[in-house]
Design a protein around this motif. Structure first.
Motif, PDB file in Angstrom:
ATOM      1  N   ASN A   1       0.825  -1.203   0.000  1.00 23.08           N
ATOM      2  CA  ASN A   1       0.000   0.000   0.000  1.00 23.08           C
ATOM      3  C   ASN A   1       0.860   1.254   0.000  1.00 23.08           C
ATOM      4  N   LEU A   2       2.058   1.163  -0.600  1.00 21.21           N
ATOM      5  CA  LEU A   2       2.984   2.284  -0.575  1.00 21.21           C
ATOM      6  C   LEU A   2       2.664   3.301  -1.672  1.00 21.21           C
ATOM      7  N   PHE A   3       1.453   3.804  -1.658  1.00 22.29           N
ATOM      8  CA  PHE A   3       1.073   4.864  -2.591  1.00 22.29           C
ATOM      9  C   PHE A   3       0.064   5.770  -1.895  1.00 22.29           C
ATOM     10  N   SER A   4      -0.130   6.949  -2.412  1.00 21.43           N
ATOM     11  CA  SER A   4      -1.113   7.880  -1.864  1.00 21.43           C
ATOM     12  C   SER A   4      -2.256   8.020  -2.854  1.00 21.43           C
ATOM     13  N   TYR A   5      -3.447   8.114  -2.314  1.00 23.60           N
ATOM     14  CA  TYR A   5      -4.606   8.258  -3.187  1.00 23.60           C
ATOM     15  C   TYR A   5      -4.700   9.677  -3.726  1.00 23.60           C
ATOM     16  N   LEU A   6      -4.812   9.789  -5.036  1.00 18.03           N
ATOM     17  CA  LEU A   6      -5.049  11.083  -5.665  1.00 18.03           C
ATOM     18  C   LEU A   6      -6.545  11.357  -5.618  1.00 18.03           C
ATOM     19  N   PRO A   7      -6.958  12.395  -4.912  1.00 12.36           N
ATOM     20  CA  PRO A   7      -8.396  12.661  -4.803  1.00 12.36           C
ATOM     21  C   PRO A   7      -8.934  13.423  -6.011  1.00 12.36           C
ATOM     22  N   ILE A   8     -10.169  13.119  -6.361  1.00 13.56           N
ATOM     23  CA  ILE A   8     -10.888  13.905  -7.362  1.00 13.56           C
ATOM     24  C   ILE A   8     -11.569  15.037  -6.604  1.00 13.56           C
ATOM     25  N   LEU A   9     -11.230  16.261  -6.937  1.00 14.95           N
ATOM     26  CA  LEU A   9     -11.755  17.398  -6.194  1.00 14.95           C
ATOM     27  C   LEU A   9     -13.178  17.704  -6.628  1.00 14.95           C
ATOM     28  N   ASN A  10     -14.077  17.734  -5.649  1.00 18.94           N
ATOM     29  CA  ASN A  10     -15.466  18.111  -5.874  1.00 18.94           C
ATOM     30  C   ASN A  10     -15.765  19.250  -4.916  1.00 18.94           C
ATOM     31  N   PHE A  11     -15.910  20.443  -5.439  1.00 15.74           N
ATOM     32  CA  PHE A  11     -16.003  21.608  -4.572  1.00 15.74           C
ATOM     33  C   PHE A  11     -17.373  21.750  -3.910  1.00 15.74           C
ATOM     34  N   SER A  12     -18.352  20.985  -4.376  1.00 17.31           N
ATOM     35  CA  SER A  12     -19.642  20.926  -3.678  1.00 17.31           C
ATOM     36  C   SER A  12     -19.759  19.592  -2.970  1.00 17.31           C
ATOM     37  N   ASN A  13     -18.627  19.103  -2.480  1.00 14.42           N
ATOM     38  CA  ASN A  13     -18.523  17.746  -1.960  1.00 14.42           C
ATOM     39  C   ASN A  13     -19.255  17.585  -0.645  1.00 14.42           C
ATOM     40  N   SER A  14     -19.631  16.331  -0.385  1.00 24.17           N
ATOM     41  CA  SER A  14     -20.215  15.938   0.897  1.00 24.17           C
ATOM     42  C   SER A  14     -19.724  14.540   1.180  1.00 24.17           C
ATOM     43  N   LYS A  15     -19.128  14.354   2.339  1.00 31.62           N
ATOM     44  CA  LYS A  15     -18.513  13.069   2.643  1.00 31.62           C
ATOM     45  C   LYS A  15     -19.189  12.408   3.832  1.00 31.62           C
TER      46      LYS A  15
END
Length: 317
Positions: free
Chosen positions: A268-282
């Motif tokens: 798991n030696l990698f970092s997740y590249l996030p998809i930016l959603n500026f109206s995001n809700s998590k």
């Protein structure tokens, strides 16, 4: 291009104390995220007609590799990027299925054209009545494709090209385990009582040396479920929605333990590249900020102790 940004993002790690204090690492990661989210969509659109980025038809009726995901209205405009990263794997899946709720998307025509065009390249978009929220990610695939292997992903992550290959390599080595690329170790106190979720979910496992019941995976980080490994109880969606409505991860991890199936973390030696959603809700903000993961784990433990005389989270070897 995806791997370039993935490798660059992963390489910006906090190794030098001076650079950490001056926030150079943080700035570098922010710049990389922003650059990726501007440049990569353009590149993906320009190269989308390449025949190698189209799913190949298969005659198999079982044992297929199915990538399963869901999304909702605030992210639907960018989910195509996550799917594109799966189409560009060194080892393609047999199927990619996006499960959506008719409450949010009454008809297929309501969806963005960037998403609809993916159907021409083999991606399936399925609308279903009701709204199972994040549980849509796995539930319909378990029910409608019970003899196939399932890989769950999230709708806001860009996956490197070796993502599926690494999961399949892990599966070949550990046939009776769930394979994860994003997981934590469950921590307990001196009396073997599970500590609060926030006390053990902050440190990702790079890898696990052996399969364990006390590994807790995040399904969207990339998890491989061999056919039938979760058992029939995993399809008890009424109970899932009643006891852990906002946490498909809690439900799936509980099902593994209930079915006596261990989990292994591969490289798991990698970092997740996030998809930016500026109206995001998590949902993670709800689950973590309000301690709902602890509540929902407790809900399931109490239910299975009361009705089945078994605690899925008892200390297992």
């Amino acid at each position: 291009m995806i791997d370039f940004f993935s490798n660059l993002y992963a390489s910006i790690r906090g190794r030098n104390s001076f650079l950490i204090k001056t926030k150079i690492y943080s700035i570098g990661r922010i710049v990389t995220r922003l650059s990726c989210n501007v440049i990569l969509p353009i590149y993906l659109k320009v190269t989308s007609n390449n025949i190698q980025y189209k799913l190949q038809e298969t005659n198999k009726t079982k044992g297929r590799i199915i990538v399963s995901l869901t999304s909702f209205n605030k992210r639907i405009g960018r989910v195509w990027i996550a799917i594109e990263s799966i189409l560009r794997q060194t080892c393609q899946p047999d199927m990619i299925i996006l499960w959506l709720s008719k409450e949010e998307f009454p008809a297929i025509e309501c969806l963005p054209k960037t998403l609809l065009r993916l159907q021409q390249r083999g991606v399936k978009i399925e609308l279903r009545d009701g709204n199972l929220m994040s549980h849509k990610k796995y539930y319909y695939t378990l029910v409608e494709y019970p003899d196939d292997h399932m890989i769950t992903i999230d709708d806001d992550i860009i996956y490197p090209s070796n993502f599926i290959t690494s999961l399949l390599n892990g599966h070949r080595q550990y046939l009776e385990c769930v394979i994860s690329r994003f997981a934590f170790n469950i921590k307990r106190d001196g009396n073997n009582v599970i500590l609060p979720y926030h006390m053990w979910s902050g440190k990702l496992l790079d890898r696990a040396t052996s399969p364990s019941f006390d590994i807790f995976f995040g399904s969207g980080g990339g998890t491989f479920f061999p056919a039938h490994i979760l058992g029939e109880e995993a399809k008890n969606i009424t109970l899932a929605m009643e006891k852990c409505k906002f946490a498909d991860d809690v439900w799936l991890n509980t099902m593994c333990r209930l079915n006596k199936k261990k989990i292994i973390v591969i490289n798991n030696l990698f970092s997740y590249l996030p998809i930016l959603n500026f109206s995001n809700s998590k949902l993670v903000a709800i689950n973590n900020g309000q301690n709902q993961n602890d509540v929902q784990i407790s809900n399931l433990r109490e239910y299975y102790i009361r009705h089945f005389k078994t605690d899925p989270y008892s200390l297992l070897n």
